[in-house]
Design a protein around this motif. Structure first.
Motif, PDB file in Angstrom:
ATOM      1  N   MET A   1       0.835  -1.172   0.000  1.00  0.00           N
ATOM      2  CA  MET A   1       0.000   0.000   0.000  1.00  0.00           C
ATOM      3  C   MET A   1       0.889   1.248   0.000  1.00  0.00           C
ATOM      4  SD  MET A   1      -3.111   1.036   2.564  1.00  0.00           S
ATOM      5  CE  MET A   1      -2.338   2.017   3.834  1.00  0.00           C
ATOM      6  N   GLU A   2       0.577   2.157  -0.883  1.00  0.00           N
ATOM      7  CA  GLU A   2       1.321   3.410  -0.991  1.00  0.00           C
ATOM      8  C   GLU A   2       1.002   4.307   0.194  1.00  0.00           C
ATOM      9  OE1 GLU A   2       1.267   7.273  -3.875  1.00  0.00           O
ATOM     10  OE2 GLU A   2       0.867   5.333  -4.771  1.00  0.00           O
ATOM     11  N   ILE A   3       2.017   5.000   0.667  1.00  0.00           N
ATOM     12  CA  ILE A   3       1.814   5.953   1.757  1.00  0.00           C
ATOM     13  C   ILE A   3       1.265   7.244   1.161  1.00  0.00           C
ATOM     14  CG2 ILE A   3       2.947   7.316   3.541  1.00  0.00           C
ATOM     15  CD1 ILE A   3       4.979   5.038   3.821  1.00  0.00           C
ATOM     16  N   LEU A   4       0.199   7.732   1.756  1.00  0.00           N
ATOM     17  CA  LEU A   4      -0.424   8.963   1.284  1.00  0.00           C
ATOM     18  C   LEU A   4       0.297  10.173   1.868  1.00  0.00           C
ATOM     19  CD1 LEU A   4      -4.190   8.040   1.695  1.00  0.00           C
ATOM     20  CD2 LEU A   4      -2.848   8.033  -0.414  1.00  0.00           C
ATOM     21  N   SER A   5       0.311  11.244   1.099  1.00  0.00           N
ATOM     22  CA  SER A   5       0.881  12.495   1.588  1.00  0.00           C
ATOM     23  C   SER A   5      -0.065  13.123   2.607  1.00  0.00           C
ATOM     24  CB  SER A   5       1.105  13.462   0.427  1.00  0.00           C
ATOM     25  OG  SER A   5      -0.148  13.944  -0.053  1.00  0.00           O
ATOM     26  N   LYS A   6       0.445  14.098   3.354  1.00  0.00           N
ATOM     27  CA  LYS A   6      -0.389  14.811   4.319  1.00  0.00           C
ATOM     28  C   LYS A   6      -1.546  15.509   3.609  1.00  0.00           C
ATOM     29  CE  LYS A   6       3.111  15.557   7.851  1.00  0.00           C
ATOM     30  NZ  LYS A   6       3.879  16.517   8.628  1.00  0.00           N
ATOM     31  N   GLN A   7      -1.295  16.045   2.427  1.00  0.00           N
ATOM     32  CA  GLN A   7      -2.352  16.725   1.664  1.00  0.00           C
ATOM     33  C   GLN A   7      -3.427  15.740   1.212  1.00  0.00           C
ATOM     34  OE1 GLN A   7       0.216  18.675  -1.212  1.00  0.00           O
ATOM     35  NE2 GLN A   7      -0.406  20.677  -0.399  1.00  0.00           N
ATOM     36  N   GLU A   8      -3.009  14.540   0.807  1.00  0.00           N
ATOM     37  CA  GLU A   8      -3.988  13.525   0.385  1.00  0.00           C
ATOM     38  C   GLU A   8      -4.831  13.058   1.567  1.00  0.00           C
ATOM     39  OE1 GLU A   8      -1.582  11.584  -3.383  1.00  0.00           O
ATOM     40  OE2 GLU A   8      -1.090  10.920  -1.355  1.00  0.00           O
ATOM     41  N   ILE A   9      -4.210  12.886   2.711  1.00  0.00           N
ATOM     42  CA  ILE A   9      -4.955  12.494   3.910  1.00  0.00           C
ATOM     43  C   ILE A   9      -5.957  13.578   4.282  1.00  0.00           C
ATOM     44  CG2 ILE A   9      -4.747  12.071   6.402  1.00  0.00           C
ATOM     45  CD1 ILE A   9      -2.071  10.610   5.735  1.00  0.00           C
ATOM     46  N   GLU A  10      -5.519  14.822   4.260  1.00  0.00           N
ATOM     47  CA  GLU A  10      -6.430  15.930   4.578  1.00  0.00           C
ATOM     48  C   GLU A  10      -7.550  16.016   3.547  1.00  0.00           C
ATOM     49  OE1 GLU A  10      -8.159  19.011   6.678  1.00  0.00           O
ATOM     50  OE2 GLU A  10      -6.692  17.512   7.278  1.00  0.00           O
ATOM     51  N   LEU A  11      -7.234  15.799   2.288  1.00  0.00           N
ATOM     52  CA  LEU A  11      -8.251  15.798   1.230  1.00  0.00           C
ATOM     53  C   LEU A  11      -9.300  14.715   1.500  1.00  0.00           C
ATOM     54  CD1 LEU A  11      -9.324  16.841  -1.469  1.00  0.00           C
ATOM     55  CD2 LEU A  11      -7.667  15.356  -2.614  1.00  0.00           C
ATOM     56  N   LEU A  12      -8.864  13.523   1.875  1.00  0.00           N
ATOM     57  CA  LEU A  12      -9.805  12.444   2.216  1.00  0.00           C
ATOM     58  C   LEU A  12     -10.661  12.822   3.416  1.00  0.00           C
ATOM     59  CD1 LEU A  12      -7.650   9.222   1.715  1.00  0.00           C
ATOM     60  CD2 LEU A  12      -9.605   9.971   0.336  1.00  0.00           C
ATOM     61  N   ARG A  13     -10.063  13.421   4.416  1.00  0.00           N
ATOM     62  CA  ARG A  13     -10.826  13.838   5.597  1.00  0.00           C
ATOM     63  C   ARG A  13     -11.908  14.852   5.218  1.00  0.00           C
ATOM     64  NH1 ARG A  13      -5.566  14.213   9.341  1.00  0.00           N
ATOM     65  NH2 ARG A  13      -5.643  12.125  10.178  1.00  0.00           N
ATOM     66  N   ILE A  14     -11.550  15.811   4.381  1.00  0.00           N
ATOM     67  CA  ILE A  14     -12.511  16.832   3.956  1.00  0.00           C
ATOM     68  C   ILE A  14     -13.637  16.192   3.145  1.00  0.00           C
ATOM     69  CG2 ILE A  14     -12.831  18.843   2.460  1.00  0.00           C
ATOM     70  CD1 ILE A  14      -9.870  19.613   3.216  1.00  0.00           C
ATOM     71  N   VAL A 150     -17.618   8.708   8.464  1.00  0.00           N
ATOM     72  CA  VAL A 150     -16.274   9.274   8.524  1.00  0.00           C
ATOM     73  C   VAL A 150     -15.349   8.323   9.267  1.00  0.00           C
ATOM     74  CG1 VAL A 150     -14.893  11.236   9.330  1.00  0.00           C
ATOM     75  CG2 VAL A 150     -17.222  11.615   8.462  1.00  0.00           C
ATOM     76  N   LEU A 151     -14.299   7.866   8.574  1.00  0.00           N
ATOM     77  CA  LEU A 151     -13.305   6.974   9.189  1.00  0.00           C
ATOM     78  C   LEU A 151     -12.320   7.792  10.015  1.00  0.00           C
ATOM     79  CD1 LEU A 151     -12.566   4.660   6.127  1.00  0.00           C
ATOM     80  CD2 LEU A 151     -13.973   4.139   8.133  1.00  0.00           C
ATOM     81  N   PRO A 152     -11.901   7.266  11.168  1.00  0.00           N
ATOM     82  CA  PRO A 152     -11.001   8.021  12.066  1.00  0.00           C
ATOM     83  C   PRO A 152      -9.524   7.772  11.777  1.00  0.00           C
ATOM     84  CG  PRO A 152     -11.742   6.050  13.151  1.00  0.00           C
ATOM     85  CD  PRO A 152     -12.403   6.066  11.797  1.00  0.00           C
ATOM     86  N   PHE A 153      -9.027   8.292  10.676  1.00  0.00           N
ATOM     87  CA  PHE A 153      -7.600   8.085  10.378  1.00  0.00           C
ATOM     88  C   PHE A 153      -6.825   9.384  10.416  1.00  0.00           C
ATOM     89  CE2 PHE A 153      -9.739   8.780   6.395  1.00  0.00           C
ATOM     90  CZ  PHE A 153      -8.897   9.610   5.672  1.00  0.00           C
TER      91      PHE A 153
END
Length: 153
Positions: A1-14, A150-153
């Motif tokens: 599994m590829e590690i997501l960037s901080k921006q990608e994680i924040e994008l998923l959260r939004i 909403v997943l808690p990641f």
């Protein structure tokens, strides 16, 4: 599994909280260009991080006022019997969620219907006629305390 960037994680959260985003809001919050935001969204979709976009409908507004958690025990754990049961369960529109579980019961179902009569009809005409069921136990939901997607990641 590829590690997501901080921006990608924040994008998923939004997007989990509101997928009807304004691109301007996303570009500002993520400090990215419009093109970069769109490219990241497409990447997250193609890699399966984003499965779908849906409208969450209030069941009560459409007359589905009765929620039941149904625990099911099966007679046999043989894979072909379990697979047949799961296939039939997947075809029942009243079942909103289904989980194969370990423990006392083999399957837990979340069922949403109009009222107790509709639930009785569901159990007697649809669920209990599926082969391999040994026990059905139902718990009627009196009040829903929490529901989230909403997943808690």
């Amino acid at each position: 599994m590829e590690i997501l960037s901080k921006q990608e994680i924040e994008l998923l959260r939004i997007l989990q909280k509101d997928s009807k985003f304004e691109i301007t809001t996303l570009t500002e919050r993520l400090n990215m260009s419009r093109t970069s935001v769109y490219e990241r969204i497409k990447k997250l979709e193609s890699e399966g991080y984003i499965k779908d976009y849906v409208a969450l409908v209030d069941p009560k507004k459409v007359g589905l006022n009765f929620m039941v958690i149904v625990n099911v025990s099966l007679n046999s754990q043989r894979i072909e019997y379990v697979e047949e049961f799961l296939e039939k369960v997947n075809g029942l529109e009243e079942i909103m969620e289904a989980y194969v579980t370990g423990g006392i019961f083999d399957v837990i179902l979340k069922v949403v219907v109009k009222d107790p009569d509709a639930f009785n009809d569901f159990v007697t005409r649809k669920l209990s006629v599926i082969p391999n069921i040994s026990k059905i136990q139902s718990s009627f939901v009196m009040r829903q305390i929490k529901q989230t997607t909403v997943l808690p990641f």
